[in-house]
Enzyme design. Structure first.
Site, PDB file in Angstrom:
ATOM      1  N   CYS A 198      -4.584  -4.250   7.133  1.00  0.00           N
ATOM      2  CA  CYS A 198      -3.789  -4.279   8.379  1.00  0.00           C
ATOM      3  C   CYS A 198      -4.197  -3.216   9.386  1.00  0.00           C
ATOM      4  O   CYS A 198      -4.617  -3.549  10.493  1.00  0.00           O
ATOM      5  CB  CYS A 198      -2.320  -4.130   8.036  1.00  0.00           C
ATOM      6  N   LYS A 207       4.464  -5.160  17.243  1.00  0.00           N
ATOM      7  CA  LYS A 207       3.744  -5.120  15.969  1.00  0.00           C
ATOM      8  C   LYS A 207       2.429  -4.342  16.099  1.00  0.00           C
ATOM      9  O   LYS A 207       2.158  -3.400  15.349  1.00  0.00           O
ATOM     10  CB  LYS A 207       3.491  -6.547  15.483  1.00  0.00           C
ATOM     11  N   GLU A 231       2.304  -3.319   1.692  1.00  0.00           N
ATOM     12  CA  GLU A 231       1.953  -3.742   0.345  1.00  0.00           C
ATOM     13  C   GLU A 231       2.464  -2.682  -0.627  1.00  0.00           C
ATOM     14  O   GLU A 231       2.396  -1.501  -0.349  1.00  0.00           O
ATOM     15  CB  GLU A 231       0.436  -3.872   0.201  1.00  0.00           C
ATOM     16  N   LYS A 273      -4.434 -22.161  -5.233  1.00  0.00           N
ATOM     17  CA  LYS A 273      -3.365 -21.172  -5.125  1.00  0.00           C
ATOM     18  C   LYS A 273      -2.000 -21.843  -5.301  1.00  0.00           C
ATOM     19  O   LYS A 273      -1.131 -21.363  -6.029  1.00  0.00           O
ATOM     20  CB  LYS A 273      -3.458 -20.508  -3.742  1.00  0.00           C
ATOM     21  N   PHE A 277       3.753   9.345   7.144  1.00  0.00           N
ATOM     22  CA  PHE A 277       2.473   8.939   7.748  1.00  0.00           C
ATOM     23  C   PHE A 277       1.771  10.088   8.439  1.00  0.00           C
ATOM     24  O   PHE A 277       1.122   9.932   9.465  1.00  0.00           O
ATOM     25  CB  PHE A 277       2.661   7.750   8.700  1.00  0.00           C
ATOM     26  N   LYS A 319      -7.794  -3.421  10.926  1.00  0.00           N
ATOM     27  CA  LYS A 319      -7.941  -4.688  11.665  1.00  0.00           C
ATOM     28  C   LYS A 319      -7.096  -4.675  12.941  1.00  0.00           C
ATOM     29  O   LYS A 319      -7.543  -5.100  14.002  1.00  0.00           O
ATOM     30  CB  LYS A 319      -7.501  -5.826  10.732  1.00  0.00           C
TER      31      LYS A 319
HETATM   32  C1  UGA Z   1       0.806  -1.424   7.123  1.00  0.00           C
HETATM   33  C2  UGA Z   1       2.085  -0.929   7.809  1.00  0.00           C
HETATM   34  O1  UGA Z   1       2.517   0.306   7.211  1.00  0.00           O
HETATM   35  C3  UGA Z   1       3.208  -1.957   7.662  1.00  0.00           C
HETATM   36  O2  UGA Z   1       4.367  -1.523   8.371  1.00  0.00           O
HETATM   37  C4  UGA Z   1       2.725  -3.289   8.254  1.00  0.00           C
HETATM   38  O3  UGA Z   1       3.694  -4.312   8.118  1.00  0.00           O
HETATM   39  C5  UGA Z   1       1.457  -3.733   7.518  1.00  0.00           C
HETATM   40  O4  UGA Z   1       0.443  -2.708   7.683  1.00  0.00           O
HETATM   41  C6  UGA Z   1       0.986  -5.025   8.136  1.00  0.00           C
HETATM   42  O5  UGA Z   1       0.589  -5.017   9.304  1.00  0.00           O
HETATM   43  O6  UGA Z   1       1.117  -6.080   7.515  1.00  0.00           O
HETATM   44  P1  UGA Z   1      -0.113  -1.508   4.582  1.00  0.00           P
HETATM   45  O7  UGA Z   1      -1.413  -1.955   5.151  1.00  0.00           O
HETATM   46  O8  UGA Z   1       0.460  -2.231   3.414  1.00  0.00           O
HETATM   47  O9  UGA Z   1       1.050  -1.540   5.722  1.00  0.00           O
HETATM   48  O10 UGA Z   1      -0.332  -0.013   4.138  1.00  0.00           O
HETATM   49  P2  UGA Z   1       0.224   1.419   4.568  1.00  0.00           P
HETATM   50  O11 UGA Z   1       1.257   1.864   3.606  1.00  0.00           O
HETATM   51  O12 UGA Z   1       0.563   1.432   6.000  1.00  0.00           O
HETATM   52  O13 UGA Z   1      -1.091   2.306   4.345  1.00  0.00           O
HETATM   53  C7  UGA Z   1      -2.268   2.107   5.134  1.00  0.00           C
HETATM   54  C8  UGA Z   1      -3.321   3.117   4.812  1.00  0.00           C
HETATM   55  O14 UGA Z   1      -2.988   4.393   5.367  1.00  0.00           O
HETATM   56  C9  UGA Z   1      -3.556   3.374   3.328  1.00  0.00           C
HETATM   57  O15 UGA Z   1      -4.953   3.409   3.101  1.00  0.00           O
HETATM   58  C10 UGA Z   1      -2.922   4.717   3.082  1.00  0.00           C
HETATM   59  O16 UGA Z   1      -3.496   5.389   2.007  1.00  0.00           O
HETATM   60  C11 UGA Z   1      -3.196   5.405   4.404  1.00  0.00           C
HETATM   61  N1  UGA Z   1      -2.280   6.527   4.729  1.00  0.00           N
HETATM   62  C12 UGA Z   1      -0.963   6.321   4.864  1.00  0.00           C
HETATM   63  C13 UGA Z   1      -2.813   7.796   4.952  1.00  0.00           C
HETATM   64  O17 UGA Z   1      -4.036   8.008   4.841  1.00  0.00           O
HETATM   65  N2  UGA Z   1      -1.961   8.817   5.310  1.00  0.00           N
HETATM   66  C14 UGA Z   1      -0.635   8.631   5.442  1.00  0.00           C
HETATM   67  O18 UGA Z   1       0.078   9.602   5.782  1.00  0.00           O
HETATM   68  C15 UGA Z   1      -0.115   7.364   5.208  1.00  0.00           C
END
Ligand code: UGA
Length: 443
Positions: free
Chosen positions: A273, A217, A168, A36, A262, A276
């Protein structure tokens, strides 16, 4: 300008390193995956994140960002060291902190070796060790205890927690324009350093103690998961009484205290995230004597949404054996190639177990999904996936799926049927084309 080291070139580590360099600091990023690091030296990114490649290239060309595999060198050169290594789940769902421990021990050993080797090493050296990875509360105490035990005399250090909230797909924006920066510190010296590091970012900094910062967090990610599961549970109610979940959520979310974000129903949350962190927080709460039953229900509802999609497939197709199903969307959400804990994995596996023939499409995640599920067909465009299919199942809300020629798709399918796992398409429009349409919690 500060000399900063970032350990771990994963999503959090690499974005943090590139953004800190963009803020004008001199950043060294290390990872024990030498391949990497060699690739990063050649400016080859280990994953897709919009804007990251450009940012890394710019920082490297200004000599503000470099990549190394030697943690010892990083420890020597960097006054501030961010730990951004993985904290994967154990089989019981706890956060595995062995990488954090390993890095802490290595840091202490490297600093001892440096003091022993360099005759002209300053009598006192200072290091600020920052937890950046998502870690359970009390990890900071362990890091501190380990450093106290192993580090050389004359090392002054602070431990701090500075959790990352980046998503992400919009990670750089989330870093550069955060709703808030959370910093858990124990000394004025550390607090001042953070004020300086982040002085180029507009956004409030909330200073707390280390434990509270760690907790913020996990508590935030669990609350986001809770919101999604609440929306999904309501969708089940809507299906049973014939109400429309989209309208219900809009009506709720317009109340500013609730908010629209959300609060979308669908196949449930996935990714590296939310699942987990919910599991890790449940496990931690159990350990400390507070079984957080509400969060167990959040998990259960989320699992149920994946099964709901499979149930809807059966309701439309009767027997799945030999039926051709097009899957649109493999990534756990749009704008990423990440398939970790993507709902698509479990759904595709259930469908193939029942004998369905899958043809899958995703604009970015095909290569990653091939490593997880090698034995289905992958298509380079959504039309090809839908050709001769008995059913299309949309699992990721990629924008391109809204821009398709549905007349053409209808003509090419065996029977035009579509399950919209994200309530992403317009049901009236699709029915107008002659599709049998099923969403989640709406007619
Ligand atoms: C999430 C958090 O949103 C971030 O703030 C955090 O920093 C990150 O985890 C982490 O701990 O590192 P991420 O995993 O990139 O970010 O993705 P999200 O945008 O949160 O989406 C998570 C899942 O929820 C996705 O599968 C998305 O499709 C789903 N989702 C999201 C729904 O099913 N409904 C919603 O209304 C929003």
């Amino acid at each position: 300008m500060r000399n900063i080291g970032v350990i771990g070139a994963g999503h959090v580590g690499l974005v943090t390193a590139a953004c800190l360099a963009k803020l004008g600091h001199r950043v060294t990023c290390a990872d024990n995956d030498t391949e990497k690091i060699e690739n990063l030296k050649k400016l080859v990114m280990p994953f897709y994140e919009p804007g990251l490649e450009e940012l890394v290239k710019e920082a490297v060309s200004h000599q503000l960002l470099s990549f190394i595999s030697s943690l010892a060198k990083l420890a020597e050169e960097s006054e501030i060291i961010f730990i951004a290594v993985g904290t994967p789940p154990t089989s019981e769902g706890r956060a595995d902190l062995s990488f954090v421990e390993q890095v802490t021990v290595e840091l202490a050993n490297s600093l001892s070796a440096m003091k022993g080797r360099k005759e002209n090493a300053p009598k006192n050296i200072y290091r600020l060790i920052v937890e950046k990875s998502t870690v359970p509360v009390l990890t900071g105490e362990w890091v501190k205890r380990t450093l106290e035990l192993l580090s050389p005399t004359g090392l002054e250090f602070d431990v701090a927690a500075n959790p990352e909230f980046l998503r992400e797909g919009c990670a750089i924006k989330d870093f550069m324009e955060p709703d808030r920066i959370v910093v858990g510190v124990e000394s004025e010296r550390a607090r001042k350093i953070f004020e300086e590091i982040y002085s180029g970012i507009k956004g409030p900094i909330l200073f707390t103690d280390i434990k509270s910062a760690e907790l913020i967090k996990h508590a935030s990610n669990c609350f986001l998961a809770l919101k999604i599961s609440y929306a999904n549970a309501l969708a089940q109610v809507c299906e049973r009484v014939g109400a429309d979940i989209e309208k219900v959520l809009e009506g709720m979310g317009l109340d500013k205290r609730i908010g629209l974000s959300f609060l979308r129903a669908g196949v449930g949350y996935g990714g590296s995230c939310l699942p987990k962190d919910v599991a890790a927080f449940i496990s931690l709460c159990e350990e400390i004597g507070y079984p957080f039953a509400l969060l167990r229900e959040v998990e259960k509802i989320n699992q149920g949404q994946r099964r709901l999609v499979v149930k809807k497939v059966r309701e439309l197709l009767w027997n799945l054996k030999g039926k051709q199903i097009a899957i649109w969307g493999l990534a756990f959400k749009p704008d990423t190639d990440d398939v970790r804990d993507s709902p698509a994995i479990e759904i595709i596996n259930s469908l193939t177990r029942e004998g369905a023939v899958i043809k899958a499409h995703d604009p970015m995640a095909v290569e990653n999904m091939k490593k997880v599920i090698p034995n289905i067909s992958y298509c380079s465009d959504p039309y090809e996936a839908a050709r001769d299919a008995h059913l299309v199942v949309l699992l990721t809300d990629w924008n391109i799926y809204r821009q398709l020629d549905f007349e053409k798709i209808k003509q090419s399918m065996k029977i035009p049927r579509l399950i919209d796992g994200r309530n992403f398409l317009d049901p009236e429009k699709l029915r107008g084309y002659g599709f049998i349409y099923r969403g989640i919690g709406r007619k």
